[in-house]
Design a protein around this motif. Sequence first.
Motif, PDB file in Angstrom:
ATOM      1  N   ASP A   8       0.821  -1.207   0.000  1.00 53.38           N
ATOM      2  CA  ASP A   8       0.000   0.000   0.000  1.00 53.38           C
ATOM      3  C   ASP A   8       0.855   1.258   0.000  1.00 53.38           C
ATOM      4  O   ASP A   8       1.967   1.261   0.505  1.00 53.38           O
ATOM      5  N   THR A   9       0.280   2.327  -0.534  1.00 51.27           N
ATOM      6  CA  THR A   9       0.914   3.642  -0.421  1.00 51.27           C
ATOM      7  C   THR A   9       0.274   4.360   0.760  1.00 51.27           C
ATOM      8  O   THR A   9      -0.758   3.930   1.281  1.00 51.27           O
ATOM      9  N   ASP A  60      -3.287   5.093  -0.117  1.00 50.36           N
ATOM     10  CA  ASP A  60      -4.198   3.956   0.052  1.00 50.36           C
ATOM     11  C   ASP A  60      -4.614   3.830   1.514  1.00 50.36           C
ATOM     12  O   ASP A  60      -5.788   3.616   1.819  1.00 50.36           O
ATOM     13  N   THR A  75      -6.885   6.696   2.460  1.00 55.28           N
ATOM     14  CA  THR A  75      -8.186   6.545   1.806  1.00 55.28           C
ATOM     15  C   THR A  75      -9.059   5.555   2.555  1.00 55.28           C
ATOM     16  O   THR A  75     -10.243   5.825   2.807  1.00 55.28           O
ATOM     17  N   ARG A  76      -8.516   4.402   2.935  1.00 56.34           N
ATOM     18  CA  ARG A  76      -9.325   3.427   3.681  1.00 56.34           C
ATOM     19  C   ARG A  76      -9.761   3.984   5.034  1.00 56.34           C
ATOM     20  O   ARG A  76     -10.898   3.768   5.460  1.00 56.34           O
ATOM     21  N   THR A 104      -5.687  11.039  -3.271  1.00 49.26           N
ATOM     22  CA  THR A 104      -4.665  10.503  -4.178  1.00 49.26           C
ATOM     23  C   THR A 104      -3.362  11.280  -4.055  1.00 49.26           C
ATOM     24  O   THR A 104      -2.365  10.924  -4.661  1.00 49.26           O
ATOM     25  N   GLU A 151      -4.499   2.292  10.055  1.00 54.33           N
ATOM     26  CA  GLU A 151      -5.774   2.785   9.509  1.00 54.33           C
ATOM     27  C   GLU A 151      -6.776   3.076  10.623  1.00 54.33           C
ATOM     28  O   GLU A 151      -7.487   4.087  10.581  1.00 54.33           O
TER      29      GLU A 151
END
Length: 191
Positions: free
Chosen positions: A4-5, A8, A11-12, A23, A136
């Motif tokens: 993942d970046t 990413d 975003t989650r 992005t 996250e």
Amino acid sequence: MASDTKFDICTRALLMVGQPGVTSFSGEDASTVAAANFYDSTKRQVLAAYPWRFAMRSTTINRVVANDASQYSGAYELPPLLIQVRRLRSDSLVISPFEIFGNQICCDSTFDTLDLDYTQNVNEDAMTEWFVELLEMKLAAKFAMVLAESPSKAGFYTQEFENLLRRSKFIDSLQDTPNTAEPKTFITVRR
């Protein structure tokens, strides 16, 4: 390891609290501004919470001129991506106490070099899946307060973070040989 970046991951976390993903960190919408302001510091906080095997590094550090603020006799330069010192030693001798002053670690040592075990700030491609999920959750808790303005969501994600932290620590601990006590040692000492 996860592929993942940071976008990413953000975003989650944003989607968990009902916000649009990102992005890049260069936009002006609320999600992008929050992600840009919270991501790096939150990642460092979660890395510092435990000696994660994927982020552990060992290096030899060299003696330098002592920092004026130090009361110790020796000073050694720290590596640039250091998050948390885990152990300072010379051969099998553990050096303690020590203190960090700026980019130096100071202690009462006369050795020219010391071995340092530390947590390093790693790139996202080095992170494990369980760590990414943990990060996250921590981000979602922060985004819930700032973007969703929902203390109840923030509390929920904080609790989920704590639960995942326990599980992630256990999974990560399996990446190392368990420390076991040899019963024979205890019997020998008793005799």
